[in-house]
Design a protein around this motif. Structure first.
Motif, short mmCIF file in Angstrom:
data_model
loop_
_atom_site.label_atom_id
_atom_site.label_comp_id
_atom_site.label_asym_id
_atom_site.label_seq_id
_atom_site.Cartn_x
_atom_site.Cartn_y
_atom_site.Cartn_z
N GLN A 292 0.63 -0.96 -0.13
CA GLN A 292 -0.35 0.29 -0.01
C GLN A 292 0.92 1.32 0.07
O GLN A 292 0.52 2.78 -0.21
N ALA A 293 1.64 0.64 0.61
CA ALA A 293 3.29 1.63 0.18
C ALA A 293 3.62 2.27 -0.64
O ALA A 293 5.06 3.14 -0.70
N GLY A 294 3.40 1.31 -1.84
CA GLY A 294 4.32 1.39 -3.14
C GLY A 294 5.52 0.68 -2.98
O GLY A 294 5.92 0.23 -3.91
N GLY A 295 5.53 -0.39 -2.04
CA GLY A 295 6.46 -1.27 -1.88
C GLY A 295 6.72 -2.79 -2.69
O GLY A 295 5.56 -2.76 -3.07
N ALA A 296 7.26 -3.39 -2.06
CA ALA A 296 6.81 -4.94 -2.70
C ALA A 296 7.55 -5.94 -1.26
O ALA A 296 8.22 -5.37 -0.65
N ALA A 297 6.62 -6.88 -1.77
CA ALA A 297 7.10 -8.22 -0.46
C ALA A 297 6.63 -9.17 -1.43
O ALA A 297 5.64 -10.31 -1.41
N THR A 298 7.88 -10.40 -1.34
CA THR A 298 7.86 -11.73 -1.48
C THR A 298 8.59 -12.64 -1.02
O THR A 298 9.28 -11.93 0.14
N ASN A 299 8.25 -13.83 -1.35
CA ASN A 299 9.37 -15.12 -0.42
C ASN A 299 10.16 -15.69 -1.22
O ASN A 299 10.71 -16.93 -0.93
N GLY A 300 10.41 -15.33 -2.26
CA GLY A 300 11.63 -15.56 -3.52
C GLY A 300 10.76 -15.95 -4.50
O GLY A 300 11.59 -16.05 -5.51
N GLN A 301 9.54 -17.23 -4.17
CA GLN A 301 9.03 -17.34 -5.61
C GLN A 301 7.95 -16.60 -5.91
O GLN A 301 7.37 -16.48 -7.32
#
Ligand code: P6P
Length: 336
Positions: A292-301
């Motif tokens: 929501q703040a324009g960032g990204a979030a992954t678990n590597g996959q």
């Protein structure tokens, strides 16, 4: 300068295009009030005998701090009576906590890590509370919640936030219309809007990871961190700074405020576990806020918010923060 209160902000969200449901508004106000109480206990520290550990362990196998249990109780008691929840789940509890009689049940589920970073309590380093709100399944039709109702991908969240008990006590919140930060006016006991639409810069020169685990990391993480450490002399062509508070709320608040990448990846110490951090109580709410703040979030996959939970206390590898850095380290995972 007159600042907007949390209540005024939520009322405006209710009236706006997001049409925040009244039950969610009440839920957030009650959680925010409970966080004030938790912050009060945290702030008293040794003066009120709340420091130190108990002899008990939580479901994670971690020795519980007195404040872990106090914080959990505060959140449970505060949220039982409102009629907006069907059940709650906590990192500190083995099973879900249905709303007890005589209270009416509602259509939402509340999940929380009542006091994250509790290894820092006794050394007076900032800690926090993390919370996440889901809807009961549409066909629930008033029935009692089950554990399966909580196993929804993080993209289903209707709200998420954290309270940070630091030099300032802050509440950082999203209801799907951006990220807003509120600072507690400790004299008045009011949460006042101080950070409108927090944004994470797409680029950064600051990474956060526990480098004592270097020898246990998978190659893509090792490659990414080695390139950061190589600085100007390496392929990144710029020097990086490293920070690690070992308190997720504190590390992530820094990233929400000035950018950065936070990594708690899978490592070989416990190869059977995908990571240390909990999907439902830590990774999902933080990933919702970060996106929501324009960032990204992954678990590597994959995107963390798309992970289908298999269990209440499932763990996950976490790479989140400045979009371009998360995309780079995720690309390294794809290259193997
Ligand atoms: P380590 C705190 O216990 C926590 O769950 C997060 O808040 C924090 O990011 C992480 O663990 C710290 O883990 O292995 O560096 O102590």
């Amino acid at each position: 300068m007159k600042r907007k209160s949390l209540t005024q902000f939520l009322i405006e969200q209710q009236r706006s295009e997001c049409a925040l449901p009244a039950d969610v508004r009440l839920l957030i106000e009650v959680v925010a009030r409970a966080c004030k109480a938790i912050g009060h206990h945290v702030g008293k520290g040794a003066l009120s005998g709340v420091l130190g550990s108990l002899t008990t362990e939580n479901v994670q196998g971690e020795v519980q701090k007195k404040l872990d249990v106090i914080s959990n109780e505060i959140l449970l008691e505060a949220n039982e009576w409102g009629g907006n929840l069907s059940a709650m789940a906590s990192e500190e509890m083995d099973t879900i906590h249905p709303i007890p009689n005589p209270y009416p049940r509602g259509g939402y589920l509340l999940l929380f890590d009542p006091l994250d970073g509790s290894s820092n309590i006794d050394v007076n380093v900032s800690i926090g509370t993390i919370f996440s709100v889901l809807r009961m399944p549409a066909d629930a039709d008033g029935r009692e919640a089950t554990e399966a109702d909580f196993l929804q991908p993080g993209r289903q969240q209707v709200a998420a936030g954290y309270a940070l008990y630091g030099p300032q006590t802050m509440l950082v919140l999203t209801v799907g219309t951006g990220v807003y930060g509120f600072t507690l006016d400790r004299e008045m006991g009011s949460w006042l809007l101080t950070h409108e639409r927090m944004q994470i810069p797409a680029d950064t020169a600051e990474f956060a990871i526990n480098t004592s685990n270097t020898r246990h990391w998978a190659p893509p993480v090792r490659r990414y961190v080695d390139e950061c450490l190589a600085g100007k002399t390496g392929p990144r062509g710029k020097d990086f700074n490293m920070r690690w508070v070992a308190s997720m709320v504190t590390d992530i608040h820094r990233i929400m405020t000035r950018g950065g990448i936070f990594m708690y990846p899978w490592d070989a110490r416990e190869p059977g576990k995908p990571g240390k951090l909990r999907l439902l109580y830590e990774a999902n709410p933080m990933s919702f806020l970060v996106e929501q703040a324009g960032g990204a979030a992954t678990n590597g996959q994959q995107r963390i918010l798309d992970v289908q939970p298999q269990g209440l206390h499932e763990r996950v590898s976490v790479l989140l923060g400045s979009k371009n850095e998360v995309e780079l380290v995720t690309a390294y995972h794809a290259e193997g």
